[in-house]
Design a protein around this motif. Structure first.
Motif, mmCIF file in Angstrom:
data_model
loop_
_atom_site.group_PDB
_atom_site.id
_atom_site.type_symbol
_atom_site.label_atom_id
_atom_site.label_comp_id
_atom_site.label_asym_id
_atom_site.label_seq_id
_atom_site.Cartn_x
_atom_site.Cartn_y
_atom_site.Cartn_z
ATOM 1 N N ASP A 1 -82.536 53.441 57.130
ATOM 2 C CA ASP A 1 -81.778 52.462 57.908
ATOM 3 C C ASP A 1 -81.836 52.949 59.348
ATOM 4 O OD1 ASP A 1 -80.316 50.237 58.439
ATOM 5 O OD2 ASP A 1 -78.447 50.930 57.549
ATOM 6 N N LEU A 2 -82.171 52.052 60.272
ATOM 7 C CA LEU A 2 -82.536 52.465 61.624
ATOM 8 C C LEU A 2 -81.574 51.939 62.685
ATOM 9 C CD1 LEU A 2 -86.360 51.841 61.293
ATOM 10 C CD2 LEU A 2 -85.236 54.049 61.339
ATOM 11 N N VAL A 3 -81.318 52.784 63.677
ATOM 12 C CA VAL A 3 -80.539 52.421 64.865
ATOM 13 C C VAL A 3 -81.365 52.779 66.090
ATOM 14 C CG1 VAL A 3 -78.447 52.861 66.203
ATOM 15 C CG2 VAL A 3 -78.327 52.775 63.706
ATOM 16 N N TRP A 4 -81.539 51.829 66.979
ATOM 17 C CA TRP A 4 -82.300 52.026 68.211
ATOM 18 C C TRP A 4 -81.322 52.205 69.364
ATOM 19 C CZ3 TRP A 4 -82.375 48.978 72.643
ATOM 20 C CH2 TRP A 4 -83.433 49.171 73.546
ATOM 21 N N VAL A 5 -81.565 53.202 70.235
ATOM 22 C CA VAL A 5 -80.672 53.489 71.357
ATOM 23 C C VAL A 5 -81.494 53.626 72.632
ATOM 24 C CG1 VAL A 5 -78.879 55.011 72.285
ATOM 25 C CG2 VAL A 5 -79.106 54.733 69.802
ATOM 26 N N ASP A 6 -81.141 52.869 73.645
ATOM 27 C CA ASP A 6 -81.714 53.012 74.986
ATOM 28 C C ASP A 6 -80.717 53.812 75.813
ATOM 29 O OD1 ASP A 6 -82.691 52.807 77.551
ATOM 30 O OD2 ASP A 6 -83.274 50.699 77.365
ATOM 31 N N LEU A 7 -80.959 55.114 75.944
ATOM 32 C CA LEU A 7 -80.002 55.992 76.611
ATOM 33 C C LEU A 7 -79.837 55.634 78.086
ATOM 34 C CD1 LEU A 7 -81.154 59.332 74.956
ATOM 35 C CD2 LEU A 7 -79.103 58.004 74.418
ATOM 36 N N GLY A 8 -80.871 55.084 78.678
ATOM 37 C CA GLY A 8 -80.770 54.700 80.082
ATOM 38 C C GLY A 8 -79.851 53.521 80.323
ATOM 39 N N ARG A 9 -79.566 52.738 79.273
ATOM 40 C CA ARG A 9 -78.700 51.558 79.419
ATOM 41 C C ARG A 9 -77.292 51.793 78.903
ATOM 42 N NH1 ARG A 9 -82.007 46.336 77.374
ATOM 43 N NH2 ARG A 9 -80.176 45.308 78.266
ATOM 44 N N VAL A 10 -77.015 52.981 78.369
ATOM 45 C CA VAL A 10 -75.655 53.281 77.926
ATOM 46 C C VAL A 10 -74.752 53.341 79.163
ATOM 47 C CG1 VAL A 10 -74.161 54.967 76.801
ATOM 48 C CG2 VAL A 10 -76.451 54.526 75.894
ATOM 49 N N GLU A 11 -73.667 52.609 79.127
ATOM 50 C CA GLU A 11 -72.792 52.482 80.296
ATOM 51 C C GLU A 11 -72.179 53.830 80.685
ATOM 52 O OE1 GLU A 11 -70.782 48.238 79.368
ATOM 53 O OE2 GLU A 11 -71.065 49.609 77.699
ATOM 54 N N PRO A 12 -71.946 54.038 81.993
ATOM 55 C CA PRO A 12 -71.426 55.329 82.465
ATOM 56 C C PRO A 12 -70.104 55.728 81.818
ATOM 57 C CG PRO A 12 -72.232 54.021 84.311
ATOM 58 C CD PRO A 12 -72.261 53.125 83.116
ATOM 59 N N ALA A 13 -69.281 54.748 81.414
ATOM 60 C CA ALA A 13 -67.980 55.064 80.813
ATOM 61 C C ALA A 13 -68.120 55.651 79.414
ATOM 62 C CB ALA A 13 -67.102 53.816 80.761
ATOM 63 N N ILE A 14 -69.302 55.529 78.818
ATOM 64 C CA ILE A 14 -69.520 56.025 77.453
ATOM 65 C C ILE A 14 -70.000 57.470 77.503
ATOM 66 C CG2 ILE A 14 -70.846 55.712 75.340
ATOM 67 C CD1 ILE A 14 -68.704 53.584 75.848
ATOM 68 N N GLU A 15 -69.281 58.331 76.786
ATOM 69 C CA GLU A 15 -69.610 59.753 76.765
ATOM 70 C C GLU A 15 -70.578 60.107 75.653
ATOM 71 O OE1 GLU A 15 -67.030 63.848 76.863
ATOM 72 O OE2 GLU A 15 -66.487 62.355 75.349
ATOM 73 N N LYS A 16 -70.466 59.426 74.499
ATOM 74 C CA LYS A 16 -71.339 59.746 73.378
ATOM 75 C C LYS A 16 -71.490 58.545 72.459
ATOM 76 C CE LYS A 16 -67.546 62.008 70.831
ATOM 77 N NZ LYS A 16 -67.104 63.287 70.226
ATOM 78 N N VAL A 17 -72.568 58.596 71.690
ATOM 79 C CA VAL A 17 -72.834 57.594 70.668
ATOM 80 C C VAL A 17 -72.781 58.320 69.325
ATOM 81 C CG1 VAL A 17 -74.468 55.915 69.754
ATOM 82 C CG2 VAL A 17 -74.297 56.274 72.231
ATOM 83 N N VAL A 18 -71.742 58.015 68.541
ATOM 84 C CA VAL A 18 -71.553 58.642 67.238
ATOM 85 C C VAL A 18 -72.406 57.916 66.216
ATOM 86 C CG1 VAL A 18 -69.885 59.033 65.384
ATOM 87 C CG2 VAL A 18 -69.246 59.507 67.753
ATOM 88 N N LEU A 19 -73.170 58.664 65.424
ATOM 89 C CA LEU A 19 -74.100 58.103 64.440
ATOM 90 C C LEU A 19 -73.574 58.395 63.049
ATOM 91 C CD1 LEU A 19 -77.149 59.456 66.369
ATOM 92 C CD2 LEU A 19 -76.456 57.056 66.272
ATOM 93 N N ALA A 20 -73.240 57.345 62.304
ATOM 94 C CA ALA A 20 -72.516 57.491 61.044
ATOM 95 C C ALA A 20 -73.256 56.825 59.896
ATOM 96 C CB ALA A 20 -71.116 56.899 61.187
ATOM 97 N N ALA A 21 -72.820 57.173 58.686
ATOM 98 C CA ALA A 21 -73.347 56.578 57.457
ATOM 99 C C ALA A 21 -72.186 56.281 56.529
ATOM 100 C CB ALA A 21 -74.326 57.531 56.774
ATOM 101 N N SER A 22 -72.298 55.206 55.761
ATOM 102 C CA SER A 22 -71.271 54.850 54.783
ATOM 103 C C SER A 22 -71.937 54.459 53.479
ATOM 104 C CB SER A 22 -70.389 53.702 55.293
ATOM 105 O OG SER A 22 -71.179 52.567 55.620
ATOM 106 N N ALA A 23 -71.297 54.813 52.373
ATOM 107 C CA ALA A 23 -71.815 54.503 51.037
ATOM 108 C C ALA A 23 -71.038 53.329 50.467
ATOM 109 C CB ALA A 23 -71.696 55.720 50.121
ATOM 110 N N ASP A 24 -71.770 52.365 49.923
ATOM 111 C CA ASP A 24 -71.165 51.160 49.361
ATOM 112 C C ASP A 24 -71.059 51.315 47.844
ATOM 113 O OD1 ASP A 24 -70.200 48.618 49.004
ATOM 114 O OD2 ASP A 24 -72.116 47.616 49.303
ATOM 115 N N ALA A 25 -69.819 51.260 47.328
ATOM 116 C CA ALA A 25 -69.553 51.345 45.889
ATOM 117 C C ALA A 25 -70.057 52.654 45.298
ATOM 118 C CB ALA A 25 -70.172 50.153 45.159
ATOM 119 N N GLY A 26 -69.753 53.742 45.950
ATOM 120 C CA GLY A 26 -70.136 55.056 45.458
ATOM 121 C C GLY A 26 -69.834 56.116 46.497
#
Length: 428
Positions: free
Chosen positions: A78-103
């Motif tokens: 499962d993929l997430v694309w991030v353009d670090l140059g477009r992350v707004e100055p107010a944002i300090e970090k991008v948290v990358l998470a995973a969740s399990a469905d029904a398990g």
């Protein structure tokens, strides 16, 4: 570069693709990737719009996008694309998470997160998560700013409260069913009041100014259509306005040369496999037509037919084929049949594994798989969207059709659903 929990490494690429991967199996729960954009001043999201996941796949800034799943063998990503140059100055970090469905993640083998340069595909960092048990959500890593540069940290923090608990911890408002408040206990009747001297009430305070309505909470639910539950009401889901994205992605299960002994089981591959996502539409004024890549009939979003095909994908991978329906004009649409044809690369849908996702701008995502094709079909009706006047219904079709000799796939769909259009040959 394989990393230990807590380690960090510089990220010099402007754009990165974050891959969450695991091994599939009959008892393995489905896993979903998500990203949260965290503000420097609070350590939480600024609003629910800073949560990017399957029901909210793109950030308004264009800096983070959830691209979806891909299967290859027994591996799923499962993929997430991030353009670090477009992350707004107010944002300090991008948290990358995973969740399990029904398990839980104790049932998910081979879980890892990998950061790659989006331009070259080169691996920047990888963290393999081990020792999971009852956790139903994980923060696997984070992209964060340090002295004007970006870094990646392997986190590996588990949650037993699922995606809802993880999201709530970071400030997301989650839409969840509310239990009715218990009825108050019956109290003894109060004694009869004693007459008292009249009291002059104080002057009424001026009414408070109306407050701005709260933003709609995030919905974590998904709707999966099956043979037993093949339809869903968009009206009841609250999904009758805004843009609805329709995505078709596919992979080849097996490759054969020639036409095998089992009818419909063999797929003769020659060059790139090219499937075309299309839509037959009927407007309330009686106008009918088709949106497809053939003849460059890509449609239009803000004028009839209010359906637009994004382009022509030849890979079926992370992006697949996409079209958009403008539900703000659904009162002009009577019905829409979404279908797919094989343009080149295979003789049949047999041994192709395809998934359809409908993502309303408001409401839960709707997905379904086509299942196994057992006939030499080159055209498949995916879904039927019907406006009844009081309801907007999505019906899973997953209907594999076999064109008669000399009859085009488009005309075959027309016959099956009674559109009655005149067809001429087209090219792209």
């Amino acid at each position: 570069m394989s990393m230990l929990k807590g380690a960090n490494t510089p990220v010099q690429a402007q754009q990165v693709r974050v891959e969450l991967g695991w091994r599939a199996g009959s008892s393995v729960p489905d896993v979903d990737a998500s990203a949260l954009l965290i503000a420097a001043d609070s350590g939480k999201v600024r609003s629910d719009a800073d949560f990017v996941f399957y029901n909210q796949p793109s950030h308004a800034s264009g800096s983070v996008r959830h691209e979806g799943k891909k299967s290859e063998g027994d591996g799923v990503t499962d993929l997430v694309w991030v353009d670090l140059g477009r992350v707004e100055p107010a944002i300090e970090k991008v948290v990358l998470a995973a969740s399990a469905d029904a398990g839980s993640f104790g049932q998910v083998p081979g879980l890892y997160i990998k950061v790659m340069d989006a331009a070259s595909g080169a691996e920047i960092a990888r963290y393999d998560s081990e020792g999971a048990s009852v956790e139903t959500a994980f923060v696997l890593g984070e992209l964060y700013r340090r002295q004007g540069a970006w870094k990646f940290r392997a986190v590996g923090q588990g949650y037993s409260t699922g995606l809802e608990g993880l999201a709530t911890d970071f400030g997301i408002t989650v839409d969840e069913p509310q239990q009715a408040a218990p009825a108050p206990a019956t109290a003894p009747a109060p004694p009869a009041p004693v007459a008292a001297a009249p009291v002059t009430p104080p002057p009424a305070a001026p009414p408070a100014p109306p407050s701005a309505p709260p933003s709609a909470p995030v919905r974590l639910t998904k709707v999966t259509l099956t043979k037993d539950t093949p339809s869903v009401s968009l009206t009841k889901q609250g999904g009758t306005s805004g843009a609805m994205r329709v995505n078709l992605s596919w992979q080849v299960r097996k490759q054969f040369q020639g036409w095998g002994a089992k009818l419909g089981r063999a797929v003769a591959m020659h060059g790139d496999l090219d499937l075309d996502l299309c839509a037959l539409f009927e407007l309330t004024d009686g106008q009918k037509g088709v949106v497809q890549a053939l003849g460059n009939a890509f449609g239009s979003l803000n004028q009839p037919p209010y359906i637009h095909l994004d382009g022509d994908d030849r890979t079926g991978g992370t992006s697949g084929e996409n079209l958009t329906i403008n539900l703000d004009h659904m009162d002009r649409l009577r019905r829409v049949v979404i279908f797919v044809t094989i343009y080149q690369g295979a003789r049949s849908f047999a041994d192709l594994d395809a998934t359809v996702t409908l993502q309303p701008q408001h409401g839960a995502a709707i997905d379904f798989s086509l299942g196994e094709c057992t006939v030499p079909s080159t055209v498949c009706a995916l879904a039927l969207i019907t406006n009844t006047g009081s309801d907007l219904v999505v019906q899973r079709e997953a209907r594999f059709l076999v064109p008669e000799r000399g009859v085009s796939p488009q005309r075959t769909i027309d016959y099956a659903y009674g559109w009655g259009m005149n067809w001429t040959p087209g090219r792209k």
